[in-house]
Design a protein around this motif. Structure first.
Motif, PDB file in Angstrom:
ATOM      1  N   TYR A   1       0.861  -1.175  -0.051  1.00 45.18           N
ATOM      2  CA  TYR A   1       0.033  -0.147  -0.419  1.00 45.18           C
ATOM      3  C   TYR A   1       0.948   1.327  -0.080  1.00 45.18           C
ATOM      4  O   TYR A   1       0.724   2.234  -0.767  1.00 45.18           O
ATOM      5  CB  TYR A   1      -0.962  -0.019   1.340  1.00 45.18           C
ATOM      6  CG  TYR A   1      -1.516   1.375   1.536  1.00 45.18           C
ATOM      7  CD1 TYR A   1      -2.787   1.585   0.900  1.00 45.18           C
ATOM      8  CD2 TYR A   1      -1.173   2.313   2.260  1.00 45.18           C
ATOM      9  CE1 TYR A   1      -3.559   2.803   0.956  1.00 45.18           C
ATOM     10  CE2 TYR A   1      -1.812   3.275   2.510  1.00 45.18           C
ATOM     11  CZ  TYR A   1      -2.798   3.816   1.913  1.00 45.18           C
ATOM     12  OH  TYR A   1      -3.452   4.870   2.031  1.00 45.18           O
ATOM     13  N   ARG A   2       1.894   1.350   0.738  1.00 44.05           N
ATOM     14  CA  ARG A   2       2.742   2.395   0.841  1.00 44.05           C
ATOM     15  C   ARG A   2       3.713   2.728  -0.460  1.00 44.05           C
ATOM     16  O   ARG A   2       3.691   4.009  -0.825  1.00 44.05           O
ATOM     17  CB  ARG A   2       3.903   2.198   2.029  1.00 44.05           C
ATOM     18  CG  ARG A   2       3.444   2.157   3.503  1.00 44.05           C
ATOM     19  CD  ARG A   2       4.197   1.436   4.379  1.00 44.05           C
ATOM     20  NE  ARG A   2       5.346   2.306   4.448  1.00 44.05           N
ATOM     21  CZ  ARG A   2       5.887   3.072   5.658  1.00 44.05           C
ATOM     22  NH1 ARG A   2       5.068   2.976   6.612  1.00 44.05           N
ATOM     23  NH2 ARG A   2       6.925   3.953   5.796  1.00 44.05           N
ATOM     24  N   ILE A   3       3.788   1.645  -1.054  1.00 43.64           N
ATOM     25  CA  ILE A   3       4.482   1.799  -2.406  1.00 43.64           C
ATOM     26  C   ILE A   3       3.829   2.317  -3.580  1.00 43.64           C
ATOM     27  O   ILE A   3       4.009   3.372  -4.208  1.00 43.64           O
ATOM     28  CB  ILE A   3       5.382   0.510  -2.823  1.00 43.64           C
ATOM     29  CG1 ILE A   3       6.328   0.250  -1.567  1.00 43.64           C
ATOM     30  CG2 ILE A   3       5.582   0.604  -4.460  1.00 43.64           C
ATOM     31  CD1 ILE A   3       6.954  -1.299  -1.817  1.00 43.64           C
ATOM     32  N   VAL A   4       2.318   1.774  -3.352  1.00 43.28           N
ATOM     33  CA  VAL A   4       1.360   2.330  -4.439  1.00 43.28           C
ATOM     34  C   VAL A   4       1.079   3.924  -4.001  1.00 43.28           C
ATOM     35  O   VAL A   4       0.779   4.729  -4.870  1.00 43.28           O
ATOM     36  CB  VAL A   4       0.261   1.444  -4.229  1.00 43.28           C
ATOM     37  CG1 VAL A   4      -0.966   2.087  -4.955  1.00 43.28           C
ATOM     38  CG2 VAL A   4       0.460  -0.043  -4.468  1.00 43.28           C
ATOM     39  N   LEU A   5       1.032   4.079  -2.684  1.00 48.25           N
ATOM     40  CA  LEU A   5       0.877   5.712  -2.550  1.00 48.25           C
ATOM     41  C   LEU A   5       1.763   6.557  -2.785  1.00 48.25           C
ATOM     42  O   LEU A   5       1.498   7.490  -3.516  1.00 48.25           O
ATOM     43  CB  LEU A   5       0.534   5.632  -0.953  1.00 48.25           C
ATOM     44  CG  LEU A   5       0.333   7.053  -0.284  1.00 48.25           C
ATOM     45  CD1 LEU A   5      -0.960   7.457  -0.994  1.00 48.25           C
ATOM     46  CD2 LEU A   5       0.280   6.790   1.297  1.00 48.25           C
ATOM     47  N   VAL A   6       3.023   6.028  -2.698  1.00 43.42           N
ATOM     48  CA  VAL A   6       4.168   6.575  -3.413  1.00 43.42           C
ATOM     49  C   VAL A   6       4.083   7.135  -4.888  1.00 43.42           C
ATOM     50  O   VAL A   6       4.124   8.227  -5.217  1.00 43.42           O
ATOM     51  CB  VAL A   6       5.421   6.181  -3.075  1.00 43.42           C
ATOM     52  CG1 VAL A   6       6.616   6.802  -3.869  1.00 43.42           C
ATOM     53  CG2 VAL A   6       5.924   5.954  -1.648  1.00 43.42           C
ATOM     54  N   ILE A   7       3.742   6.047  -5.610  1.00 46.48           N
ATOM     55  CA  ILE A   7       3.527   6.230  -7.060  1.00 46.48           C
ATOM     56  C   ILE A   7       2.508   7.201  -7.381  1.00 46.48           C
ATOM     57  O   ILE A   7       2.453   8.016  -8.248  1.00 46.48           O
ATOM     58  CB  ILE A   7       3.376   4.747  -7.712  1.00 46.48           C
ATOM     59  CG1 ILE A   7       4.379   3.798  -7.515  1.00 46.48           C
ATOM     60  CG2 ILE A   7       2.797   5.000  -9.090  1.00 46.48           C
ATOM     61  CD1 ILE A   7       4.202   2.385  -7.924  1.00 46.48           C
ATOM     62  N   ILE A   8       1.422   7.042  -6.755  1.00 47.18           N
ATOM     63  CA  ILE A   8       0.168   7.821  -6.857  1.00 47.18           C
ATOM     64  C   ILE A   8       0.437   9.379  -6.428  1.00 47.18           C
ATOM     65  O   ILE A   8       0.122  10.341  -7.257  1.00 47.18           O
ATOM     66  CB  ILE A   8      -1.030   7.433  -5.957  1.00 47.18           C
ATOM     67  CG1 ILE A   8      -1.541   6.176  -6.376  1.00 47.18           C
ATOM     68  CG2 ILE A   8      -2.258   8.506  -6.071  1.00 47.18           C
ATOM     69  CD1 ILE A   8      -2.647   5.590  -5.559  1.00 47.18           C
ATOM     70  N   ILE A   9       1.226   9.752  -5.308  1.00 46.13           N
ATOM     71  CA  ILE A   9       1.628  11.065  -5.068  1.00 46.13           C
ATOM     72  C   ILE A   9       2.498  11.539  -6.216  1.00 46.13           C
ATOM     73  O   ILE A   9       2.439  12.692  -6.402  1.00 46.13           O
ATOM     74  CB  ILE A   9       2.442  10.843  -3.638  1.00 46.13           C
ATOM     75  CG1 ILE A   9       1.331  10.535  -2.636  1.00 46.13           C
ATOM     76  CG2 ILE A   9       2.821  12.157  -3.389  1.00 46.13           C
ATOM     77  CD1 ILE A   9       1.944  10.437  -1.181  1.00 46.13           C
ATOM     78  N   CYS A  10       3.254  10.781  -6.726  1.00 40.88           N
ATOM     79  CA  CYS A  10       4.484  11.332  -7.657  1.00 40.88           C
ATOM     80  C   CYS A  10       3.449  11.524  -9.115  1.00 40.88           C
ATOM     81  O   CYS A  10       3.914  12.665  -9.543  1.00 40.88           O
ATOM     82  CB  CYS A  10       5.450  10.010  -7.865  1.00 40.88           C
ATOM     83  SG  CYS A  10       6.752   9.800  -6.570  1.00 40.88           S
ATOM     84  N   ILE A  11       2.798  10.702  -9.224  1.00 48.42           N
ATOM     85  CA  ILE A  11       1.909  11.096 -10.474  1.00 48.42           C
ATOM     86  C   ILE A  11       1.099  12.393 -10.247  1.00 48.42           C
ATOM     87  O   ILE A  11       1.106  13.415 -11.194  1.00 48.42           O
ATOM     88  CB  ILE A  11       1.046   9.990 -10.861  1.00 48.42           C
ATOM     89  CG1 ILE A  11       1.878   8.700 -11.199  1.00 48.42           C
ATOM     90  CG2 ILE A  11       0.252  10.260 -11.828  1.00 48.42           C
ATOM     91  CD1 ILE A  11       1.045   7.623 -11.535  1.00 48.42           C
ATOM     92  N   VAL A  12       0.562  12.315  -9.280  1.00 49.56           N
ATOM     93  CA  VAL A  12      -0.545  13.595  -8.793  1.00 49.56           C
ATOM     94  C   VAL A  12       0.397  14.966  -8.583  1.00 49.56           C
ATOM     95  O   VAL A  12       0.169  16.116  -9.008  1.00 49.56           O
ATOM     96  CB  VAL A  12      -1.507  13.358  -7.861  1.00 49.56           C
ATOM     97  CG1 VAL A  12      -2.504  14.587  -7.378  1.00 49.56           C
ATOM     98  CG2 VAL A  12      -2.272  12.182  -8.174  1.00 49.56           C
ATOM     99  N   TYR A  13       1.073  14.775  -7.671  1.00 48.33           N
ATOM    100  CA  TYR A  13       1.854  16.033  -7.129  1.00 48.33           C
ATOM    101  C   TYR A  13       3.264  16.466  -7.986  1.00 48.33           C
ATOM    102  O   TYR A  13       3.004  17.654  -8.192  1.00 48.33           O
ATOM    103  CB  TYR A  13       2.503  15.676  -5.833  1.00 48.33           C
ATOM    104  CG  TYR A  13       3.058  16.991  -4.850  1.00 48.33           C
ATOM    105  CD1 TYR A  13       2.249  17.775  -4.452  1.00 48.33           C
ATOM    106  CD2 TYR A  13       4.288  17.149  -5.068  1.00 48.33           C
ATOM    107  CE1 TYR A  13       2.486  18.814  -3.541  1.00 48.33           C
ATOM    108  CE2 TYR A  13       4.938  18.290  -4.319  1.00 48.33           C
ATOM    109  CZ  TYR A  13       3.815  19.212  -3.505  1.00 48.33           C
ATOM    110  OH  TYR A  13       4.403  20.364  -2.939  1.00 48.33           O
ATOM    111  N   PHE A  14       3.596  15.441  -8.659  1.00 49.25           N
ATOM    112  CA  PHE A  14       4.849  15.988  -9.354  1.00 49.25           C
ATOM    113  C   PHE A  14       4.703  15.871 -10.904  1.00 49.25           C
ATOM    114  O   PHE A  14       5.352  16.767 -11.722  1.00 49.25           O
ATOM    115  CB  PHE A  14       6.041  15.180  -9.009  1.00 49.25           C
ATOM    116  CG  PHE A  14       6.603  15.112  -7.729  1.00 49.25           C
ATOM    117  CD1 PHE A  14       7.448  16.402  -7.189  1.00 49.25           C
ATOM    118  CD2 PHE A  14       6.459  14.130  -6.791  1.00 49.25           C
ATOM    119  CE1 PHE A  14       7.728  16.517  -5.712  1.00 49.25           C
ATOM    120  CE2 PHE A  14       6.898  14.066  -5.674  1.00 49.25           C
ATOM    121  CZ  PHE A  14       7.555  15.349  -4.939  1.00 49.25           C
TER     122      PHE A  14
END
Length: 279
Positions: A266-279
């Motif tokens: 879950y944490r790794i998936v969350l990191v991927i989502i944050i990178c896509i949305v935020y950066f």
């Protein structure tokens, strides 16, 4: 105060309550939700928003006290009959208050020494992403290499050496995004504790260290408890308490079965989502 602001308080309290004691990093989720979507700091001001985060953390702490109320009564020596019963059931062993204190010392000392540095330099999306990824790696490592047949199946059998070792591992949680429960449960499993025993010790240790840190921060920010901000604080506190209560009970029932890897994924998936949305 408008209804939108109170809804923000409700959502932030919910995020805090659901994530504070799961190994997914409540700080990481709070920073992400607040900075990326809710921007609560713009509603009442930066310092009121920071005070709010302390208040909702206290709501989560209260939920732990409720869930473990009998254990805390025993630790404080307020129920001799209950302690006698537990001692007999565990073959003469029971968790001692001194063991909890030993586990608190490392992170407590480092937290006091580096509090200002952490607050100023480590609370950002980038540092949280690092904490989420490294913490996930530790959790996967613990599940793979931790003892398949734990020697310590209940928190009452923990030793002082294990308590101190878990305390040192807890220092990793000072890095935002790493997760207190993620680091300490992983450390406990690597030291021979069952996932449930490690989780119990983690939650019990969390109360005094979180209450102490929150109490100090609260005193520093007391001036921001204004009549205007009180509804915001109250809604957030109640929301965090209720959702933390639900989250803790659910987590403790499942942790021995599902272990840590699903949370790491879950944490790794969350990191991927944050990178896509935020950066």
């Amino acid at each position: 105060m408008d209804i939108i602001t109170l809804i923000k308080a409700l959502i932030l309290g919910m995020v805090e309550g659901l994530t504070e004691f799961a190994p997914v990093s409540s700080t990481g989720h709070m920073i992400v939700v607040d900075d990326m979507w809710l921007q609560s700091g713009d509603t009442l001001g930066k310092y009121v928003a920071n005070t709010f985060k302390i208040v909702i953390q206290l709501g989560s702490i209260l939920a732990v006290v409720v869930v473990f109320k009998d254990r805390f009564i025993d630790l404080l020596g307020l129920n001799r009959l209950s302690k006698k019963k537990r001692t007999t059931e565990q073959g003469g062993q029971h968790l001692r208050l001194t063991q909890v204190i030993v586990g608190l010392i490392p992170a407590g000392v480092l937290g006091l020494l580096f509090e200002d540095y952490i607050d100023e330099y480590l609370f950002s999306i980038e540092t949280v992403l690092i904490g989420l990824v490294v913490g996930a790696i530790l959790m996967i490592f613990a599940d793979i290499y931790g003892g398949k047949k734990p020697k310590v199946d209940t928190v009452d059998k923990i030793t002082y050496k294990q308590a101190l070792s878990i305390g040192f591992i807890q220092c990793l949680s000072l890095w935002p995004g790493f997760s207190r429960s993620g680091s300490t449960i992983s450390g406990g499993v690597l030291l021979g504790l069952s996932h449930r025993a490690a989780a119990d010790f983690t939650f019990i240790m969390a109360v005094p260290i979180m209450a102490g840190a929150s109490g100090i921060s609260l005193l520093k920010n007391w001036e921001y408890f204004t009549l205007e901000a009180m509804p915001f604080f109250i809604v957030g506190f109640i929301s965090a308490f209720v959702f933390a209560l639900i989250s803790i009970r659910f987590f403790l029932k499942l942790i021995n079965k599902i272990k840590l890897i699903p949370f790491a994924v879950y944490r790794i998936v969350l990191v991927i989502i944050i990178c896509i949305v935020y950066f």
